[in-house]
Design an enzyme around this catalytic site. Sequence first.
Site, short mmCIF file in Angstrom:
data_model
loop_
_atom_site.label_atom_id
_atom_site.label_comp_id
_atom_site.label_asym_id
_atom_site.label_seq_id
_atom_site.Cartn_x
_atom_site.Cartn_y
_atom_site.Cartn_z
N GLY A 324 -36.36 -35.66 -31.65
CA GLY A 324 -36.42 -34.48 -30.81
C GLY A 324 -36.21 -33.21 -31.62
CD GLU A 325 -31.95 -32.03 -32.89
OE1 GLU A 325 -31.90 -31.38 -33.95
OE2 GLU A 325 -31.13 -32.92 -32.59
N GLY A 326 -37.84 -30.59 -32.01
CA GLY A 326 -38.99 -30.03 -32.70
C GLY A 326 -39.35 -30.74 -33.98
#
Length: 373
Positions: A324-326
């Site tokens: 996640g988180e880009g």
Amino acid sequence: MSDGSLNLDDFGDLIERPDSGVRRDAEERRARTGLPAGALGRLDELGEWLAAAQSRVPVEPVSRPKAVLFAGDHGVAELGVSARPAGGAHTLVRAALDGTSPVAVLARRFGVPLRIVDMSLDCDPDELPEEVTRHRVRRSSGRLDIEDSLSPEEAERAFRAGMAVADEEADAGTDLVVLGDLSVGGTTAAGVLIAALCGTDASVVTGRGGGRIDDLAWMRKCAAIRDGLRRARPVLGDQLGLLAAVAGADLTAMTGFLLQSAVRRTPVVLDGVVSAACALVAQRVAFRAPDWWLAGQASGEPAQAKALDRMALDPLLDHGVTAGEGTGALLALPLIQAAAALAAELPVRDADGRDAPEGEAGRPDSPEMLDVT
């Protein structure tokens, strides 16, 4: 929206598709390079998409990308639907700020600035830099299974905050945004949005999340999405009302960001299920908006696959990245930059198969380099 009121219907008029005429020019230029059709695979498609988004042939390099991460906690995390502790999203933010998270490492490696926007973290704002917290709407979002995650006023504030961030990035010259989230409970909110908009049952969209929850947590998450769906379905015709009911401040801001980025003609790379859910809401608001987005990666979340299919977006990468988180979307950035370089720098040939004069091949004084916006 010039009179100060927030009317989402305005986005349908404000958002135009990338320039199809320029895209045809880019396709014609690619055909004159002498490379066989299909030899560069999706890189051709990416280069032509970027040219249309920029309204330029040859396309310009992607030289000022930015990773923008919206952060927030979700009250539904109290039910044990996440592998991370409820209220713990600020630790993800701190790791990103300290440069120790996967997205921070990649951003540093690729030379991409990282911007974090706190919308609803469950911590004292004094614990974080002011530039991170200045858009915060509230401390954690409400429990979507039993109550609205935001009041109508908070939803509008969050949506406008996302629009403001999009304007700030466009005004700063950002030419591509990698969009991600730093949240605990965010994939549950995303699952509710996608199930509601796709007319699907909770079990079909409930995934394991970035932390790979166990079977009991999956059952709790599925039940929470089911309860959230009961609250979401009655407001499906009102996108801002839907966001207030179940999305939380971070997802609401991301939806505003996506729509205003499309207004400002800023291309955006989506990361995982959270950004896909926001994009799906934004598509309901303005059907042309998805033409400005790329799906950076397949996260393995079933809800993301459903949302991307609904928007006809095909992920660029599928490496099983669930951090996640880009992170996954950022991995796609070098591919996009490579596509731009090839589209701009491959020499074109004339009808006899000889290299065209340098001006025709893309010197700055070439007519092809003129900005046609």
